[in-house]
Design an enzyme around this catalytic site. Structure first.
Site, PDB file in Angstrom:
ATOM      1  N   SER A 127      22.343  11.191  16.535  1.00 52.13           N
ATOM      2  CA  SER A 127      22.048  10.140  17.514  1.00 52.13           C
ATOM      3  C   SER A 127      23.237   9.205  17.621  1.00 52.13           C
ATOM      4  O   SER A 127      24.036   9.084  16.694  1.00 52.13           O
ATOM      5  CB  SER A 127      20.835   9.330  17.059  1.00 52.13           C
ATOM      6  OG  SER A 127      21.199   8.467  15.994  1.00 52.13           O
ATOM      7  N   ASP A 128      23.373   8.527  18.751  1.00 53.91           N
ATOM      8  CA  ASP A 128      24.326   7.427  18.802  1.00 53.91           C
ATOM      9  C   ASP A 128      23.801   6.338  17.858  1.00 53.91           C
ATOM     10  O   ASP A 128      22.636   6.363  17.448  1.00 53.91           O
ATOM     11  CB  ASP A 128      24.483   6.893  20.223  1.00 53.91           C
ATOM     12  CG  ASP A 128      25.819   6.172  20.396  1.00 53.91           C
ATOM     13  OD1 ASP A 128      26.381   5.703  19.393  1.00 53.91           O
ATOM     14  OD2 ASP A 128      26.293   6.071  21.536  1.00 53.91           O
ATOM     15  N   CYS A 129      24.672   5.387  17.499  1.00 52.10           N
ATOM     16  CA  CYS A 129      24.312   4.532  16.372  1.00 52.10           C
ATOM     17  C   CYS A 129      23.147   3.609  16.681  1.00 52.10           C
ATOM     18  O   CYS A 129      23.254   2.680  17.465  1.00 52.10           O
ATOM     19  CB  CYS A 129      25.532   3.826  15.846  1.00 52.10           C
ATOM     20  SG  CYS A 129      26.555   5.084  15.061  1.00 52.10           S
ATOM     21  N   ASP A 130      22.066   3.965  16.050  1.00 52.01           N
ATOM     22  CA  ASP A 130      20.782   3.310  16.171  1.00 52.01           C
ATOM     23  C   ASP A 130      19.998   3.684  17.424  1.00 52.01           C
ATOM     24  O   ASP A 130      19.066   2.991  17.805  1.00 52.01           O
ATOM     25  CB  ASP A 130      20.926   1.793  16.061  1.00 52.01           C
ATOM     26  CG  ASP A 130      20.049   1.261  14.927  1.00 52.01           C
ATOM     27  OD1 ASP A 130      19.428   2.097  14.241  1.00 52.01           O
ATOM     28  OD2 ASP A 130      19.970   0.041  14.751  1.00 52.01           O
ATOM     29  N   SER A 131      20.363   4.796  18.068  1.00 49.57           N
ATOM     30  CA  SER A 131      19.619   5.252  19.258  1.00 49.57           C
ATOM     31  C   SER A 131      18.124   5.363  19.019  1.00 49.57           C
ATOM     32  O   SER A 131      17.329   5.059  19.900  1.00 49.57           O
ATOM     33  CB  SER A 131      20.040   6.663  19.653  1.00 49.57           C
ATOM     34  OG  SER A 131      21.166   6.695  20.402  1.00 49.57           O
TER      35      SER A 131
END
Ligand SMILES: *[C@@H]1O[C@H](CO)[C@@H](O)[C@H](O)[C@H]1NC(C)=O
Ligand SMILES: *[C@@H]1O[C@H](CO)[C@@H](O)[C@H](O)[C@H]1NC(C)=O
Length: 768
Positions: A289-293
């Site tokens: 995931s993108d960071c904290d998606s």
């Protein structure tokens, strides 16, 4: 990736307080020494057997702590903590917490920002840069300073000129972006080694999947944006670069984005993840995931009722790793509530462990492994630094050269006024997602190798809020044989989380250029540093500014590359990888409209050279040279016949009854047509030329007005000729996508365009 520095800092604090990382002195490696006797350490076993052995030994709490970027160590199994997040967009970067500079490695080679490297249209250069970057990355891993999983490249298309992260991309064309991705990933991973194609030098990542290209525009941010994308645009614009990155680049990872696509967060969409990336494209790797998606689609988008539902839906959709703490916090509870099974978790871990094994991370001390000899001596080497210079020279675009004002001749130009807020740029030259470079050559330093320079910034920073520094700049121009103005943007104007609202030069920059050019004794050369396009019509139309150069963000050696071009030591051959629109463009459509095609009902003019038909400041592919090239078509077919698959008809009796046939209903696979183009350098200097081959399909079907089907950069000495051969893949290059997202081959005349030349090829069907 990733949030602004501020958010990223906040985020690492969050992780640090949730799961204190085990602090280890120096590097330590799984399967080292007496910890090497587990079957998962046994290199004679197949990787899948080693992975199952490892997973079999884990408890559920251990498993959930491995679903996140700062994966916890397993002391009892001798497996150290691992930080998955490293970045290498255009050189090893310290933006992710997995990489740091220090000790023996104070910096790494900082190549030009990607948009400029793309402008070289030299695909072997793209791969060479990837190789240099992965050598430095491996060396830093061996020194205990970096991970082996790099979340690069960014393969979103540069859809809208306002996008703050357009600089990170290879431009607006899906074919070019895909080709760049394939070659750069190949250079990074080295997975084409015939001896062991499964072995990875480092693991690359194609991001941000998908239709992600808005950061923060007029109150709409990426954490809340729902990209409304038609099936047609998705299939013929947004997905192709990812498909090429995975299928041809064999990338070991894909990152899903923050935004939603048609109401579903990309990291929670089984259709986008499992079905497309794993099923259709056959990803051999992990999805991150993108960071904290995942946290974002729960907390900000309120996509699920409970955090356990968010964790479960992400994992069940095909997500294997969370950049952020969310999955470590909520997956255990999600399992207890029956929302996700241990099998699902094991599947995710299988995907991540497999990549780690392919990297050799379970083979003990890397010193004895492939790439084990790389160390600090292999970082910032003279050949790598030379390659960074070469990349900047190959990418820089000569936008205007009125009456051959350029190159400046050092014999005649003894004193140069060097003016502008970017004239002594260093940090600005490396753009975002950079590291610490080996060193810098600023423009004024580069120019001083050729002439005496009088440096005047003229503005306080690129924002140029006042005119009080104009006077000394004007005086310098009055007293010099030539004037070089280095203007443009920096990360305060276009960046991650910062989209632009207009396309003009900021503050009083335009006024400074006008005042200086009125007063200058010699010719004025305008050098623009920027990622995105700038409306410089005022300078384009003003012959007091006879030379204009776009230098992107040219990397650590950018100043030397600019000077080498201005003084004719290097003949520019770069071409714009994106359309330069006039300022009015941004008033004609909101950045939130994802439609590529014009929408007459709303007055939207369409996006990119494939669909936009309005005026440009400079078009896609534009760029001049100090020499002159001519092209001619040496050989081309006039007709191509495509066999049908025998099961589907397009014939009624003996007459063709459709205007287009589905690609899957033909046997066009493996069918190529060749175009041979002769290129002549009839000018006075050696130089490089980029041949662009476009095709215009028969109209109708909502097809692009033209589509790049091939490009090649070739080097030609003065007064010489070379032939370039293009093998056009009929299925891939001549097909279009219909409104249902289906690939079709339009029957009839396909018009090829090479420079000023056109050639028509008739596509016909053959009954089998
Ligand atoms: C196809 O040919 C048959 C027999 O030759 C004929 O009866 C029929 O009308 C034709 N159909 C069309 C659409 O031309
Ligand atoms: C492409 O880049 C490579 C690597 O720098 C270089 O050797 C080659 O000459 C370039 N090709 C052209 C046509 O400029």
């Amino acid at each position: 990736m990733a949030k602004s520095i501020l958010l990223a800092t906040f985020f690492s604090l969050l992780i640090a307080t949730t799961f204190p990382a085990i602090v280890e002195p120096g590097p330590s490696f799984a399967c080292d020494g007496q910890m090497g006797s587990f079957p998962f350490c046994d290199r004679s076993l197949p990787i899948n057997a080693r992975v199952s052995d490892l997973i079999r030994r884990l408890t559920l709490p251990e498993k959930t702590r491995l679903l996140v970027n700062n994966a916890e160590g397993l002391a009892r199994l001798g497996v150290p903590h691992y930080e998955w997040w490293s970045e290498a967009l255009h050189g090893v970067s310290n933006v992710g917490p997995g990489t740091r500079f220090g000790g023996n490695v104070p910096g790494a080679t900082s190549f030009p920002q990607v948009i400029l490297t793309a402008a070289s249209f030299n695909s072997s250069l793209w791969e060479e840069i990837g190789q240099a970057v992965s050598t430095e990355a491996r060396a830093m891993y061996n020194e205990g300073l970096a991970g082996l999983t790099f979340w690069s490249p960014n393969v979103n298309i540069f859809r809208d000129p306002r996008w703050g992260r357009g600089q990170e991309t290879p431009g607006e064309d899906p074919t070019v972006v895909g080709r760049y991705a394939g070659r750069y990933v190949r250079g990074l991973q080295n997975a084409f080694d015939a001896k062991d194609p499964n072995r990875l030098k480092v693991a690359a990542c194609c991001k941000h999947y998908t239709a992600y290209d808005l950061d923060n525009w007029k109150g709409v941010d990426r954490f809340h944006f729902d990209a409304k994308v038609s099936k047609q645009d998705l299939e013929d614009t947004y997905q192709p670069p990812f498909e090429t990155c995975v299928v041809e680049g064999r990338a070991a990872s894909v990152m899903c984005s923050y935004n939603q696509v048609n109401g579903i967060p990309t990291c929670a969409d089984p259709n986008l993840l499992t079905k497309t990336i794993r099923g259709d494209w056959g990803l051999n790797g992990y999805i991150v995931s993108d960071c904290d998606s995942v946290g974002v689609f729960y907390d900000s988008q309120h996509y699920t009722a409970t955090p356990e539902d968010a964790a479960a839906i992400a994992i069940k959709s095909g997500l294997d790793l969370d950049c952020g703490p969310f999955l470590a916090e909520h997956t255990g509870e999600a399992m207890r509530k029956g929302k996700v099974s241990e099998r699902d978790i094991d599947q995710a871990l299988t995907n991540t462990f497999t990549v780690q094994m392919r990297l050799g991370m379970f083979d003990g001390n890397p010193a004895a492994q492939p790439f084990g000899q790389l160390g600090h001596k292999d970082v910032c080497t003279p050949p790598h630094q030379q390659l960074a210079l070469e990349a900047a020279r190959q990418g820089i675009v000569l936008l205007k050269n009125h009456r051959a004002a350029l190159p400046l001749l050092p014999a005649r130009v003894r004193t140069v006024a060097v003016i502008g807020p970017n004239a002594d740029a260093t940090f600005t030259m490396i753009g975002n997602y950079a590291g610490v470079p080996c060193g810098y050559t600023s423009p004024v330093q580069g120019i001083r190798r050729y002439a005496k320079a009088i440096y005047q910034p003229g503005c306080r920073g690129v924002a140029c809020p006042t005119t009080d520094l104009f006077r000394p700049a004007i005086e310098a121009a009055q007293n010099s044989d030539a004037t070089i103005m280095v203007m443009g943007l920096d990360q305060s104007i276009e960046a991650e989380l910062r989209d632009r609202e207009d396309l003009l030069l900021p503050g009083h920059q335009q006024e400074l250029i006008q005042s200086v050019s009125m007063a200058s004794r010699g010719p004025v050369v305008l050098v623009l540093m920027s990622g995105g396009p700038i409306d410089v019509s005022f300078a384009k139309d003003n012959n007091r500014v006879p030379g204009i150069i776009w230098a992107g963000y040219p990397g650590q050696a950018g100043g030397q590359a600019i000077a080498d071009i201005v003084f004719g030591q290097y003949n520019p051959g770069g071409k714009l990888p994106m359309t330069w629109y006039p300022q009015e463009y941004v008033t004609k459509l909101p950045m939130t409209s994802m439609n590529m095609r014009p929408d007459p009902s709303k007055g939207y003019p369409g996006r990119t050279y494939r669909f936009y038909t309005g005026n440009t400041v400079y078009p896609f592919g534009h760029g001049s040279s100090y020499t002159k090239f001519t092209e001619s078509i040496a050989q081309a077919p006039s007709m191509v016949s495509v066999p049908l698959d025998g099961k589907h008809g397009c014939f009624r009796n003996d007459t063709v009854s459709c205007q287009a046939v589905r690609v899957s209903h033909t046997r066009c696979s493996g069918l190529f047509m060749s175009l041979h183009i002769d290129v002549n350098n009839i000018g006075p200097m050696d130089g490089s030329h980029v041949v662009f081959v476009y095709s215009t399909p028969p109209q109708g079907h909502g097809a692009p007005s033209k589509q790049l089907v091939g490009f090649r950069r070739i080097h030609l000495p003065s007064n010489s000729q070379q032939q370039a051969r293009f093998d056009i893949d009929v299925c891939r290059d001549l097909s279009i996508v219909d409104q249902f997202g289906l690939k079709k081959l339009p029957i009839g005349s396909h018009l090829f365009q090479v420079g000023e030349l056109t050639h028509s090829v008739s596509l016909q069907l053959m009954k089998v």
